[in-house]
Enzyme design. Structure first.
Site, PDB file in Angstrom:
ATOM      1  N   SER A  20       1.106   8.094   2.413  1.00 16.40           N
ATOM      2  CA  SER A  20       0.185   7.644   1.369  1.00 16.40           C
ATOM      3  C   SER A  20      -0.594   8.841   0.851  1.00 16.40           C
ATOM      4  O   SER A  20      -1.374   9.456   1.575  1.00 16.40           O
ATOM      5  CB  SER A  20      -0.779   6.596   1.940  1.00 16.40           C
ATOM      6  OG  SER A  20      -1.833   6.398   1.037  1.00 16.40           O
ATOM      7  N   HIS A  45       4.050   7.378  -1.341  1.00 15.88           N
ATOM      8  CA  HIS A  45       3.398   6.095  -1.577  1.00 15.88           C
ATOM      9  C   HIS A  45       2.077   6.374  -2.290  1.00 15.88           C
ATOM     10  O   HIS A  45       1.257   7.153  -1.808  1.00 15.88           O
ATOM     11  CB  HIS A  45       3.161   5.402  -0.230  1.00 15.88           C
ATOM     12  CG  HIS A  45       2.479   4.074  -0.312  1.00 15.88           C
ATOM     13  ND1 HIS A  45       3.167   2.890  -0.521  1.00 15.88           N
ATOM     14  CD2 HIS A  45       1.174   3.724  -0.207  1.00 15.88           C
ATOM     15  CE1 HIS A  45       2.313   1.883  -0.518  1.00 15.88           C
ATOM     16  NE2 HIS A  45       1.089   2.361  -0.336  1.00 15.88           N
ATOM     17  N   ASP A  47      -1.337   4.846  -4.001  1.00 14.11           N
ATOM     18  CA  ASP A  47      -2.215   3.670  -3.979  1.00 14.11           C
ATOM     19  C   ASP A  47      -3.093   3.623  -5.219  1.00 14.11           C
ATOM     20  O   ASP A  47      -3.897   4.521  -5.449  1.00 14.11           O
ATOM     21  CB  ASP A  47      -3.099   3.710  -2.733  1.00 14.11           C
ATOM     22  CG  ASP A  47      -2.295   3.419  -1.484  1.00 14.11           C
ATOM     23  OD1 ASP A  47      -1.645   2.356  -1.443  1.00 14.11           O
ATOM     24  OD2 ASP A  47      -2.312   4.250  -0.561  1.00 14.11           O
ATOM     25  N   MET A  49      -5.974   1.497  -7.211  1.00 15.30           N
ATOM     26  CA  MET A  49      -7.020   0.475  -6.980  1.00 15.30           C
ATOM     27  C   MET A  49      -7.888   0.315  -8.224  1.00 15.30           C
ATOM     28  O   MET A  49      -8.121   1.286  -8.955  1.00 15.30           O
ATOM     29  CB  MET A  49      -7.888   0.901  -5.800  1.00 15.30           C
ATOM     30  CG  MET A  49      -7.090   1.191  -4.540  1.00 15.30           C
ATOM     31  SD  MET A  49      -8.154   1.527  -3.132  1.00 15.30           S
ATOM     32  CE  MET A  49      -6.908   2.003  -1.899  1.00 15.30           C
ATOM     33  N   HIS A  79       1.847   1.404  -5.369  1.00 13.12           N
ATOM     34  CA  HIS A  79       1.261   0.184  -4.790  1.00 13.12           C
ATOM     35  C   HIS A  79       0.043  -0.192  -5.633  1.00 13.12           C
ATOM     36  O   HIS A  79      -1.000   0.458  -5.549  1.00 13.12           O
ATOM     37  CB  HIS A  79       0.888   0.485  -3.334  1.00 13.12           C
ATOM     38  CG  HIS A  79       0.161  -0.627  -2.632  1.00 13.12           C
ATOM     39  ND1 HIS A  79      -0.461  -0.447  -1.406  1.00 13.12           N
ATOM     40  CD2 HIS A  79      -0.037  -1.924  -2.966  1.00 13.12           C
ATOM     41  CE1 HIS A  79      -1.011  -1.579  -1.031  1.00 13.12           C
ATOM     42  NE2 HIS A  79      -0.787  -2.494  -1.955  1.00 13.12           N
ATOM     43  N   MET A  81      -3.024  -2.280  -6.415  1.00 17.80           N
ATOM     44  CA  MET A  81      -4.027  -3.203  -5.855  1.00 17.80           C
ATOM     45  C   MET A  81      -4.963  -3.582  -7.000  1.00 17.80           C
ATOM     46  O   MET A  81      -6.079  -3.064  -7.122  1.00 17.80           O
ATOM     47  CB  MET A  81      -4.772  -2.521  -4.704  1.00 17.80           C
ATOM     48  CG  MET A  81      -3.923  -2.432  -3.441  1.00 17.80           C
ATOM     49  SD  MET A  81      -4.484  -1.175  -2.284  1.00 17.80           S
ATOM     50  CE  MET A  81      -3.555   0.223  -2.902  1.00 17.80           C
ATOM     51  N   MET A 155       0.302  -5.808   4.385  1.00 17.03           N
ATOM     52  CA  MET A 155      -0.841  -4.926   4.659  1.00 17.03           C
ATOM     53  C   MET A 155      -1.296  -5.119   6.100  1.00 17.03           C
ATOM     54  O   MET A 155      -1.449  -6.247   6.573  1.00 17.03           O
ATOM     55  CB  MET A 155      -2.016  -5.259   3.729  1.00 17.03           C
ATOM     56  CG  MET A 155      -1.811  -4.911   2.272  1.00 17.03           C
ATOM     57  SD  MET A 155      -1.369  -3.184   1.975  1.00 17.03           S
ATOM     58  CE  MET A 155      -2.775  -2.312   2.676  1.00 17.03           C
ATOM     59  N   ASP A 190       1.627  -1.108   5.796  1.00 14.30           N
ATOM     60  CA  ASP A 190       0.723  -0.115   5.213  1.00 14.30           C
ATOM     61  C   ASP A 190      -0.682  -0.328   5.764  1.00 14.30           C
ATOM     62  O   ASP A 190      -1.270  -1.386   5.565  1.00 14.30           O
ATOM     63  CB  ASP A 190       0.747  -0.317   3.683  1.00 14.30           C
ATOM     64  CG  ASP A 190      -0.138   0.648   2.923  1.00 14.30           C
ATOM     65  OD1 ASP A 190      -0.671   1.587   3.525  1.00 14.30           O
ATOM     66  OD2 ASP A 190      -0.268   0.442   1.699  1.00 14.30           O
TER      67      ASP A 190
END
Ligand code: DX5
Ligand code: ZN
Length: 231
Positions: A20, A45, A47, A49, A79, A81, A155, A190
């Site tokens: 990540s 990966h 992330d 948000m 990913h 979110m 998760m 994750d």
């Protein structure tokens, strides 16, 4: 460096390790990602948000575009979110994402851009598609999507921050999904995965390990990559 655009359905080996990027030294993101590939990871990966679905903000499509420019053959796993993933599927696909994963929680049963439409949108952009559940979301809530996706993400922390403690109660969800998903669909976990917890995830059927803190804070990233794989 891996160059497969269908890495999830056609993995060179399992389990795969996806570090990540959130866990790296962001002031040196390109060097950090280069070091990760040198250490033998399979993909990055990333992330994303929105400060609403999760209580934090991270990166936007420009960072993915930068990574794509510098690592043209890398597999980039994004990913999302976000409360409204539909707004960002095309921008991240255009930026160079290979896989886009979104959360079921804000999207299930919506009139517009429901969970099925989102998968069609992601595949329509030429990307692979993943569906994610939070630690306390029942795995049954995504059973109807298992034949449509390329990846299922469970998760193992409440999403929002790196460096949290692994939640072993999610292992039951992973086992349940592992028994029901088609063989070509990957099962990813994750959050809080480190040398102490990786075997728990793998034993529950997880074949794609995401690790931020454990990987990027390791003095020997090649060894950490092997350890997370169970070698
Ligand atoms: C959590 C993110 C994770 C996380 C992983 O919201 O989705 O990818 O940053 O980091 P570690 O391995 O530190 O838990
Ligand atoms: Zn993540």
């Amino acid at each position: 460096m891996p160059s497969r655009c269908h890495l999830l359905n056609d993995p060179p080996r399992l389990p795969m390790i996806f570090p990540s990027v959130l866990g790296c030294d962001m002031t040196r993101i390109l060097d950090e990602c280069r070091s990760a590939f040198d250490a033998g990871v399979d993909a990055l990966h990333i992330d994303i948000m929105d400060g609403h679905f999760v209580p934090n903000l991270t990166m936007g499509p420009r960072i993915v575009q930068l990574l794509r420019e510098h690592f043209p053959d890398a597999y980039l796993d994004v990913h999302l979110m976000l409360d409204h993933p539909e707004k960002f599927v095309t921008p991240f696909a255009d930026a160079g994402a290979n896989n886009i994963t979104y959360h079921i929680e804000p999207t299930v049963g919506r009139d517009k851009f429901n969970e099925h439409e989102l998968l069609r949108m992601i595949h329509g952009c030429g990307c692979q598609a993943g569906i994610c559940i939070n630690p306390h979301t029942p795995p049954q809530s995504i059973e109807h999507l298992l034949i449509e996706v390329d990846l299922v993400l469970v998760m193992s922390v409440h999403p929002g921050f790196g460096g949290q403690k692994f939640m072993p109660e999610v292992l039951d969800s992973a086992r349940w999904l592992s028994q029901r998903k088609p063989d070509h669909v990957r099962l990813q976990m994750d959050g809080g995965i480190n040398p102490d917890t990786t075997a728990l995830a793998r034993d529950a059927g997880v074949d794609v390990i995401v690790a931020g803190t454990a990987f990027f804070r390791s003095d020997d990233r090649a060894k950490m990559c092997a350890t997370l794989r169970g070698e």
